[in-house]
Design an enzyme around this catalytic site. Structure first.
Site, PDB file in Angstrom:
ATOM      1  N   ASP A  19      37.458  -2.337 -47.191  1.00  0.00           N
ATOM      2  CA  ASP A  19      36.548  -1.747 -47.705  1.00  0.00           C
ATOM      3  C   ASP A  19      35.049  -1.974 -47.070  1.00  0.00           C
ATOM      4  O   ASP A  19      34.153  -1.851 -47.546  1.00  0.00           O
ATOM      5  CB  ASP A  19      36.370  -1.989 -49.045  1.00  0.00           C
ATOM      6  N   GLU A  20      35.353  -2.142 -45.505  1.00  0.00           N
ATOM      7  CA  GLU A  20      34.028  -2.709 -44.831  1.00  0.00           C
ATOM      8  C   GLU A  20      33.465  -1.419 -44.447  1.00  0.00           C
ATOM      9  O   GLU A  20      32.380  -1.535 -43.546  1.00  0.00           O
ATOM     10  CB  GLU A  20      34.297  -3.414 -43.716  1.00  0.00           C
ATOM     11  N   LYS A  32      26.473  -1.390 -43.941  1.00  0.00           N
ATOM     12  CA  LYS A  32      25.957  -1.504 -45.106  1.00  0.00           C
ATOM     13  C   LYS A  32      24.709  -2.525 -45.334  1.00  0.00           C
ATOM     14  O   LYS A  32      24.540  -3.196 -46.345  1.00  0.00           O
ATOM     15  CB  LYS A  32      26.808  -1.848 -46.389  1.00  0.00           C
ATOM     16  N   GLN A  51      43.199  -1.688 -44.437  1.00  0.00           N
ATOM     17  CA  GLN A  51      43.222  -3.109 -45.004  1.00  0.00           C
ATOM     18  C   GLN A  51      42.137  -4.019 -43.971  1.00  0.00           C
ATOM     19  O   GLN A  51      41.361  -3.416 -43.293  1.00  0.00           O
ATOM     20  CB  GLN A  51      44.378  -3.705 -45.341  1.00  0.00           C
ATOM     21  N   SER A  62      23.903   4.053 -43.094  1.00  0.00           N
ATOM     22  CA  SER A  62      24.185   4.937 -44.438  1.00  0.00           C
ATOM     23  C   SER A  62      25.501   5.466 -44.162  1.00  0.00           C
ATOM     24  O   SER A  62      26.251   5.321 -43.182  1.00  0.00           O
ATOM     25  CB  SER A  62      23.172   5.977 -44.344  1.00  0.00           C
ATOM     26  N   ALA A 118      45.661   2.155 -48.663  1.00  0.00           N
ATOM     27  CA  ALA A 118      44.412   2.501 -47.893  1.00  0.00           C
ATOM     28  C   ALA A 118      43.453   3.589 -48.340  1.00  0.00           C
ATOM     29  O   ALA A 118      44.036   4.575 -48.788  1.00  0.00           O
ATOM     30  CB  ALA A 118      44.543   2.715 -46.324  1.00  0.00           C
ATOM     31  N   GLY A 119      42.117   3.316 -48.201  1.00  0.00           N
ATOM     32  CA  GLY A 119      41.397   4.325 -48.873  1.00  0.00           C
ATOM     33  C   GLY A 119      40.072   4.656 -47.862  1.00  0.00           C
ATOM     34  O   GLY A 119      39.364   3.697 -47.776  1.00  0.00           O
ATOM     35  N   HIS A 120      40.260   5.282 -47.165  1.00  0.00           N
ATOM     36  CA  HIS A 120      39.006   5.791 -46.145  1.00  0.00           C
ATOM     37  C   HIS A 120      38.334   6.770 -46.524  1.00  0.00           C
ATOM     38  O   HIS A 120      38.739   7.832 -46.528  1.00  0.00           O
ATOM     39  CB  HIS A 120      39.769   5.897 -44.561  1.00  0.00           C
ATOM     40  N   LYS A 176      35.311   1.327 -42.902  1.00  0.00           N
ATOM     41  CA  LYS A 176      36.150   1.660 -41.575  1.00  0.00           C
ATOM     42  C   LYS A 176      35.998   3.163 -41.425  1.00  0.00           C
ATOM     43  O   LYS A 176      36.146   3.982 -40.486  1.00  0.00           O
ATOM     44  CB  LYS A 176      37.504   1.166 -41.825  1.00  0.00           C
ATOM     45  N   ASP A 233      21.670  -1.716 -45.490  1.00  0.00           N
ATOM     46  CA  ASP A 233      20.739  -1.287 -46.591  1.00  0.00           C
ATOM     47  C   ASP A 233      20.848  -1.975 -47.826  1.00  0.00           C
ATOM     48  O   ASP A 233      19.730  -1.987 -48.404  1.00  0.00           O
ATOM     49  CB  ASP A 233      20.750  -0.042 -46.341  1.00  0.00           C
TER      50      ASP A 233
END
Ligand code: IMP
Length: 428
Positions: free
Chosen positions: A13-14, A329, A222, A413, A39-41, A16, A331
């Protein structure tokens, strides 16, 4: 020009998805090489947000997109995702997508087994319950059904029998109903014609790309701390997530991987169980979570949040093979008066500069922090170093120094264009 592999340098969750999408613009082929629909992109383009799980991010830009042999593929979930993405106006045709014939299938029995284990206090790991672990177990156990098996209905019953001999023995032991082989066969026969148009050879596609001098982007899922060997075992996923896996999981030689870009948040998050030395179970953690919108893309779970841990990222840069990082991230830290960075761990009377492999020791670590001045102004949307306040630059430079890897990209962002390029990864 070099190829580029993108991997997560923390617990996933960086960000990617955004970086891969940004790089995919300049690649000709995009390949997934491990993991599955765990995975969730997330990719934001203008006012549209795409959430991808199995599809390589290259599909959004119509790039040749390969699901490599190292991926475990839930065919029903893949078809759903193709349907969703097509409905959002992106064509996912066999001209765009190739699914490796030697990839392993995730079946309903795998999802069910994953969910059952997650209900037990002794085996709960906080997985995504997508059946990923059980599918990899069958792969290594040499009893899995692979994509190519959907082409040959004559030999499929024997393969299903072999698989169910294992699963039904387990289920009998647990007092659960046995799986009906005919039902599973019927489900596979029903899904096969929908999947087969995409099926091809990952290694041959990539060999042709290499000969034609095409730029390839390897899309990791991941992250290194979830790697089955190098992560916080047993609280890990079931695949290798390090850059080396791009070779085995796509069917190319290790020298073809090229530049390895590690994606790193400016703080740390994790979903699921397991050690997390810099976790902040307090107002700081809440603030990071709400400013960073830290909820899982796949499961919607609230992510655990904490300060940046340079010890971990220094280690993942080494084990992952990372040449440079994309820092995301920044910000989220804009409003903090001071910002802590972990620079070591106290364990009894020792100070460690690495994460011990033993889970019991990992749980006992106390972070040693260095405190830095915040910058108290917005860095959101910055597009050059000149747009960043001095303290933010100091923070970034200190991170580089601590982890021993340079910042190649800085993301300010979710928007594609809010990216500062310090070094072009495709130039190696
Ligand atoms: P599994 O991959 O579903 O078996 O889950 C194993 C561990 O990896 C759990 O802690 C999950 O939360 C974590 N995990 C799996 N995929 C992702 C991801 O894409 N982002 C973050 N964590 C993940």
């Amino acid at each position: 020009m070099s190829n580029v592999a993108v991997i997560g340098a923390q617990w996933g969750d960086e960000g990617k998805g955004k970086i891969i999408d940004w790089l995919a613009n300049r690649a000709e082929v995009v390949v997934r090489f491990q993991g599955g629909n765990n995975a969730g992109h997330t990719i934001v383009v203008g006012d549209k947000t795409y959430k991808l799980s199995l599809l390589p991010s290259g599909v959004i830009q119509g790039k040749r997109s390969i699901i490599g042999n190292g991926v475990v593929v839930d065919p029903w979930s893949l078809l759903d995702e193709i349907g969703r993405v097509c409905a959002a106006g992106v064509a996912v045709t066999p001209d765009v997508l190739v699914l490796a014939e030697n990839a392993v299938l995730v079946l309903p029995i795998h999802r069910e087994l994953d969910a059952v284990r997650e209900m037990s206090n002794t085996s709960k790991l906080g997985t995504t319950k997508r059946g990923i672990g059980p599918a990899y177990e069958d792969k290594v156990g040499r009893r899995a059904i692979r994509v190519v098996d959907l082409k040959d209905f004559d030999s499929l019953p024997a393969k299903v029998d072999r698989l169910l001999a294992h699963h039904n023995a387990l289920r009998r032991g647990a007092g659960a109903d046995e799986i009906d082989g005919d039902k599973l066969l019927a489900e596979l026969k029903e899904v096969a014609p929908k999947i087969l148009p995409y099926v091809g050879s990952s290694w041959r596609e990539l060999d042709a790309a290499r000969r034609a001098g095409k730029r390839v982007l390897f899309e990791g899922a991941q992250a290194v701390l979830l790697d089955i060997d190098h992560g916080t075992y047993p609280y890990v996923t079931s695949s290798n997530t390090v850059a080396g896996q791009a070779a085995a999981g796509a069917g190319i030689g290790p020298k073809q991987i090229g530049y390895v870009l590690g994606i790193t948040k400016s703080y740390t998050t994790r979903v699921g169980e397991g050690p997390f030395p810099t976790e902040q179970v307090n107002a700081t953690g809440e603030m990071l979570g709400s400013r960073g919108n830290e909820f899982g893309t796949v499961t919607g779970r609230k992510r655990r949040c904490g300060w940046f841990d340079s010890v971990l990222v220094r280690q993942t840069a080494i084990t992952g093979g990372i040449d440079g990082i994309a820092l995301t991230k920044l910000d989220v830290l804009d409003t903090f008066e001071t910002i802590d960075v972990c620079v070591g761990y106290r364990l009894g009377d020792q100070v460690l500069d690495y994460l011990p492999a033993d889970a019991v020791a990992q749980a006992k670590l106390t972070p040693v922090y260095e405190t830095m001045e915040g910058w108290n102004c917005s860095t959101r949307g910055a597009r050059s170093w000149a747009d960043l306040p001095a303290n933010a630059i100091k923070y970034v430079r200190r991170i580089e120094e601590l982890i021993g890897a340079p910042v190649a990209l800085l993301s300010t962002s979710p928007d594609r264009d809010d990216t500062i390029m310090v070094r072009d990864p495709f130039l190696g």
